[in-house]
Design a protein around this motif. Structure first.
Motif, PDB file in Angstrom:
ATOM      1  N   ILE A   1      -5.594  97.653 119.493  1.00  0.00           N
ATOM      2  CA  ILE A   1      -6.884  98.340 119.546  1.00  0.00           C
ATOM      3  C   ILE A   1      -6.738  99.850 119.422  1.00  0.00           C
ATOM      4  O   ILE A   1      -7.701 100.539 119.069  1.00  0.00           O
ATOM      5  CB  ILE A   1      -7.657  97.991 120.834  1.00  0.00           C
ATOM      6  CG1 ILE A   1      -6.887  98.460 122.075  1.00  0.00           C
ATOM      7  CG2 ILE A   1      -7.957  96.502 120.893  1.00  0.00           C
ATOM      8  CD1 ILE A   1      -7.705  98.360 123.354  1.00  0.00           C
ATOM      9  N   ASP A   2      -5.534 100.401 119.685  1.00  0.00           N
ATOM     10  CA  ASP A   2      -5.349 101.847 119.561  1.00  0.00           C
ATOM     11  C   ASP A   2      -4.700 102.237 118.236  1.00  0.00           C
ATOM     12  O   ASP A   2      -4.266 103.377 118.072  1.00  0.00           O
ATOM     13  CB  ASP A   2      -4.532 102.403 120.734  1.00  0.00           C
ATOM     14  CG  ASP A   2      -3.178 101.729 120.907  1.00  0.00           C
ATOM     15  OD1 ASP A   2      -3.002 100.596 120.406  1.00  0.00           O
ATOM     16  OD2 ASP A   2      -2.296 102.327 121.555  1.00  0.00           O
ATOM     17  N   TYR A   3      -4.653 101.298 117.284  1.00  0.00           N
ATOM     18  CA  TYR A   3      -4.196 101.618 115.934  1.00  0.00           C
ATOM     19  C   TYR A   3      -5.418 102.047 115.136  1.00  0.00           C
ATOM     20  O   TYR A   3      -6.327 101.245 114.888  1.00  0.00           O
ATOM     21  CB  TYR A   3      -3.512 100.413 115.292  1.00  0.00           C
ATOM     22  CG  TYR A   3      -2.858 100.724 113.964  1.00  0.00           C
ATOM     23  CD1 TYR A   3      -1.633 101.386 113.917  1.00  0.00           C
ATOM     24  CD2 TYR A   3      -3.460 100.369 112.765  1.00  0.00           C
ATOM     25  CE1 TYR A   3      -1.027 101.681 112.707  1.00  0.00           C
ATOM     26  CE2 TYR A   3      -2.858 100.654 111.550  1.00  0.00           C
ATOM     27  CZ  TYR A   3      -1.647 101.312 111.526  1.00  0.00           C
ATOM     28  OH  TYR A   3      -1.048 101.615 110.321  1.00  0.00           O
ATOM     29  N   ALA A   4      -5.446 103.310 114.730  1.00  0.00           N
ATOM     30  CA  ALA A   4      -6.702 103.936 114.304  1.00  0.00           C
ATOM     31  C   ALA A   4      -6.944 103.921 112.802  1.00  0.00           C
ATOM     32  O   ALA A   4      -7.618 104.801 112.273  1.00  0.00           O
ATOM     33  CB  ALA A   4      -6.751 105.368 114.813  1.00  0.00           C
ATOM     34  N   HIS A   5      -6.402 102.934 112.095  1.00  0.00           N
ATOM     35  CA  HIS A   5      -6.637 102.856 110.655  1.00  0.00           C
ATOM     36  C   HIS A   5      -7.456 101.609 110.337  1.00  0.00           C
ATOM     37  O   HIS A   5      -7.086 100.502 110.714  1.00  0.00           O
ATOM     38  CB  HIS A   5      -5.309 102.824 109.893  1.00  0.00           C
ATOM     39  CG  HIS A   5      -4.502 104.084 110.037  1.00  0.00           C
ATOM     40  ND1 HIS A   5      -4.810 105.245 109.369  1.00  0.00           N
ATOM     41  CD2 HIS A   5      -3.406 104.366 110.787  1.00  0.00           C
ATOM     42  CE1 HIS A   5      -3.939 106.191 109.692  1.00  0.00           C
ATOM     43  NE2 HIS A   5      -3.080 105.682 110.555  1.00  0.00           N
ATOM     44  N   SER A   6      -8.577 101.807 109.648  1.00  0.00           N
ATOM     45  CA  SER A   6      -9.425 100.687 109.254  1.00  0.00           C
ATOM     46  C   SER A   6      -8.731  99.880 108.144  1.00  0.00           C
ATOM     47  O   SER A   6      -7.750 100.360 107.553  1.00  0.00           O
ATOM     48  CB  SER A   6     -10.774 101.223 108.758  1.00  0.00           C
ATOM     49  OG  SER A   6     -10.579 102.066 107.631  1.00  0.00           O
ATOM     50  N   PRO A   7      -9.219  98.654 107.886  1.00  0.00           N
ATOM     51  CA  PRO A   7     -10.432  98.035 108.428  1.00  0.00           C
ATOM     52  C   PRO A   7     -10.207  97.446 109.819  1.00  0.00           C
ATOM     53  O   PRO A   7      -9.084  97.093 110.182  1.00  0.00           O
ATOM     54  CB  PRO A   7     -10.731  96.939 107.410  1.00  0.00           C
ATOM     55  CG  PRO A   7      -9.378  96.537 106.892  1.00  0.00           C
ATOM     56  CD  PRO A   7      -8.583  97.806 106.841  1.00  0.00           C
ATOM     57  N   PHE A   8     -11.307  97.366 110.585  1.00  0.00           N
ATOM     58  CA  PHE A   8     -11.267  96.797 111.923  1.00  0.00           C
ATOM     59  C   PHE A   8     -12.077  95.506 111.954  1.00  0.00           C
ATOM     60  O   PHE A   8     -12.984  95.298 111.143  1.00  0.00           O
ATOM     61  CB  PHE A   8     -11.846  97.780 112.945  1.00  0.00           C
ATOM     62  CG  PHE A   8     -11.159  99.117 112.951  1.00  0.00           C
ATOM     63  CD1 PHE A   8      -9.852  99.233 113.384  1.00  0.00           C
ATOM     64  CD2 PHE A   8     -11.824 100.254 112.519  1.00  0.00           C
ATOM     65  CE1 PHE A   8      -9.208 100.465 113.390  1.00  0.00           C
ATOM     66  CE2 PHE A   8     -11.202 101.492 112.524  1.00  0.00           C
ATOM     67  CZ  PHE A   8      -9.881 101.597 112.957  1.00  0.00           C
TER      68      PHE A   8
ATOM     69  N   PRO B   1       2.430 110.210 105.944  1.00  0.00           N
ATOM     70  CA  PRO B   1       1.190 110.027 106.707  1.00  0.00           C
ATOM     71  C   PRO B   1       0.327 108.867 106.241  1.00  0.00           C
ATOM     72  O   PRO B   1      -0.585 108.455 106.954  1.00  0.00           O
ATOM     73  CB  PRO B   1       0.460 111.359 106.503  1.00  0.00           C
ATOM     74  CG  PRO B   1       0.981 111.878 105.206  1.00  0.00           C
ATOM     75  CD  PRO B   1       2.422 111.457 105.162  1.00  0.00           C
ATOM     76  N   LYS B   2       0.591 108.314 105.060  1.00  0.00           N
ATOM     77  CA  LYS B   2      -0.224 107.214 104.551  1.00  0.00           C
ATOM     78  C   LYS B   2       0.367 105.846 104.884  1.00  0.00           C
ATOM     79  O   LYS B   2      -0.030 104.835 104.311  1.00  0.00           O
ATOM     80  CB  LYS B   2      -0.410 107.359 103.041  1.00  0.00           C
ATOM     81  CG  LYS B   2      -1.211 108.601 102.655  1.00  0.00           C
ATOM     82  CD  LYS B   2      -1.457 108.672 101.154  1.00  0.00           C
ATOM     83  CE  LYS B   2      -2.283 109.904 100.806  1.00  0.00           C
ATOM     84  NZ  LYS B   2      -2.543 110.004  99.350  1.00  0.00           N
ATOM     85  N   THR B   3       1.318 105.826 105.806  1.00  0.00           N
ATOM     86  CA  THR B   3       1.881 104.555 106.250  1.00  0.00           C
ATOM     87  C   THR B   3       0.780 103.699 106.866  1.00  0.00           C
ATOM     88  O   THR B   3       0.155 104.089 107.844  1.00  0.00           O
ATOM     89  CB  THR B   3       2.982 104.775 107.303  1.00  0.00           C
ATOM     90  OG1 THR B   3       3.996 105.586 106.736  1.00  0.00           O
ATOM     91  CG2 THR B   3       3.587 103.451 107.738  1.00  0.00           C
ATOM     92  N   LEU B   4       0.520 102.549 106.293  1.00  0.00           N
ATOM     93  CA  LEU B   4      -0.516 101.653 106.806  1.00  0.00           C
ATOM     94  C   LEU B   4       0.102 100.283 107.068  1.00  0.00           C
ATOM     95  O   LEU B   4       0.828  99.746 106.232  1.00  0.00           O
ATOM     96  CB  LEU B   4      -1.676 101.533 105.818  1.00  0.00           C
ATOM     97  CG  LEU B   4      -2.424 102.838 105.513  1.00  0.00           C
ATOM     98  CD1 LEU B   4      -3.505 102.587 104.471  1.00  0.00           C
ATOM     99  CD2 LEU B   4      -3.039 103.431 106.774  1.00  0.00           C
ATOM    100  N   ASP B   5      -0.210  99.732 108.231  1.00  0.00           N
ATOM    101  CA  ASP B   5       0.357  98.455 108.639  1.00  0.00           C
ATOM    102  C   ASP B   5      -0.746  97.535 109.154  1.00  0.00           C
ATOM    103  O   ASP B   5      -1.925  97.831 109.023  1.00  0.00           O
ATOM    104  CB  ASP B   5       1.410  98.672 109.728  1.00  0.00           C
ATOM    105  CG  ASP B   5       2.579  99.511 109.242  1.00  0.00           C
ATOM    106  OD1 ASP B   5       3.290  99.049 108.346  1.00  0.00           O
ATOM    107  OD2 ASP B   5       2.771 100.620 109.762  1.00  0.00           O
TER     108      ASP B   5
END
Length: 331
Positions: free
Chosen positions: A294-301, A281-285
């Motif tokens: 815009i629908d990728y919900a992991h910050s930073p934005f 669940p901590k996969t960050l890209d």
């Protein structure tokens, strides 16, 4: 709201795909896509695959698309590379040749290509491994191995049916017209419970095929479903796919059955991380904020909209803000 019969949310494939799990390789490979020429869609005749060494690789590549888990899944007969038993064709329907279903016919010509997820230019082989590692929770295929060569051979062969200008009907999923309200997991749950659970299960666990080598209806969440880094985990991206392809017994190619709002609501429920666990669940890209959908919900934005609005919408204000600043919104 109209009643929806949603059978096989992700893996309800054309009949030839369902049957392929219990047929010989030769029967699977002489099949044709079920797309009519008079509708202006490209038709692939796999009986035209050449009868030589390259053709053998093409045939194996198509088999890998159709029965990925059987060959390279956790119990694969040719290697154990995948972390789950989903097949490529669950999303890239009819082995990547069905219109509006994450069609892959231009993939050979479109790579190398910049990908915002990694913030670098990827080769097609690297993109294949991206899918192996994200939706399939697996480990990379050797770049010079038989399986990778087969995938690339198949993509090269289907690319010959694409017009020289690369423009053909169904190359991309259908677009979504965004409503003024956010997508609702609550509304999506009602739709899922009524129409999807009988195939995918109340807990989204899916259903195995007869020999349990893969799924007839794949899991939609849980430890054996796709990771957060997968394209299907984005609400807009999944809704586009749903609009184009589901319910499989109600939709026809290019003629949706679901409304845009219904597709968004179902995708919102399936991808609600507050109630649905996923592997890794901590996969960050998307390290470059400008390349982040815009629908990728992991910050930073790059904007000031919340993570919740990025995930569920409403999306119109985000798109308008990006346009005002001269940025191209990706979704």
């Amino acid at each position: 709201m109209k009643k929806i019969i949603l059978i096989g949310l992700f893996s309800a494939l054309p009949i030839v795909v369902f049957n392929s799990c219990n047929t010989s390789n030769s029967q699977t490979l002489v099949s044709k896509t079920t797309v009519a020429d008079d509708e202006g869609y490209i038709t692939i005749d796999t009986s035209k695959i050449p009868d030589d060494e390259f053709g053998k690789s093409v045939r194996y590549g198509r088999e890998l698309m159709m029965k990925t888990a059987y060959y390279i899944g956790p119990n694969g007969i040719n290697g154990k590379y995948l972390g789950n038993k989903m097949n490529c064709t669950n999303c890239h329907q009819d082995a990547g040749t069905k219109p509006y279903a994450f069609n892959l016919m231009s993939s050979h010509d479109n790579y190398p290509q910049y990908r915002g997820r990694e913030n670098k230019v990827l080769t097609l082989a690297e993109r294949v491994n991206n899918c192996v590692m994200r939706p399939h929770s697996g480990k990379p295929l050797p770049l010079d191995g038989k399986e990778m060569v087969a995938f690339l051979s198949y993509f090269k062969w289907i690319s010959k049916f694409v017009p020289k200008d690369g423009d053909f009907k169904g190359a991309k999923n259908l677009e979504i017209e965004f409503p003024d309200v956010a997508a609702s997991p609550e509304r999506g749950k009602a739709l899922f419970t009524e129409n999807c659970a009988r195939c995918h299960g109340n807990n989204g666990e899916g259903q195995y095929n007869a020999d349990k080598s893969g799924y007839t209806y794949p899991p939609l969440w849980g430890n054996y479903a796709y990771q957060p880094g997968s394209s299907m985990h984005r609400v807009i991206k999944q809704a586009q796919w749903l609009k184009s392809n589901m319910p499989y017994d109600k939709v026809t190619i290019g003629k949706p059955y679901l409304t845009d709002a219904e597709a968004l609501d179902i995708a919102a429920y399936v991808n609600d991380d507050a109630i649905h666990a996923r592997p890794n669940p901590k996969t960050l890209d998307y390290p470059n904020k400008m390349g982040k959908p815009i629908d990728y919900a992991h910050s930073p934005f790059i904007d000031n909209f919340s993570a919740e609005q990025h995930k569920y919408g409403p999306y119109k204000p985000i798109i308008a803000y990006w346009k005002k600043n001269g940025w191209k919104a990706v979704y």
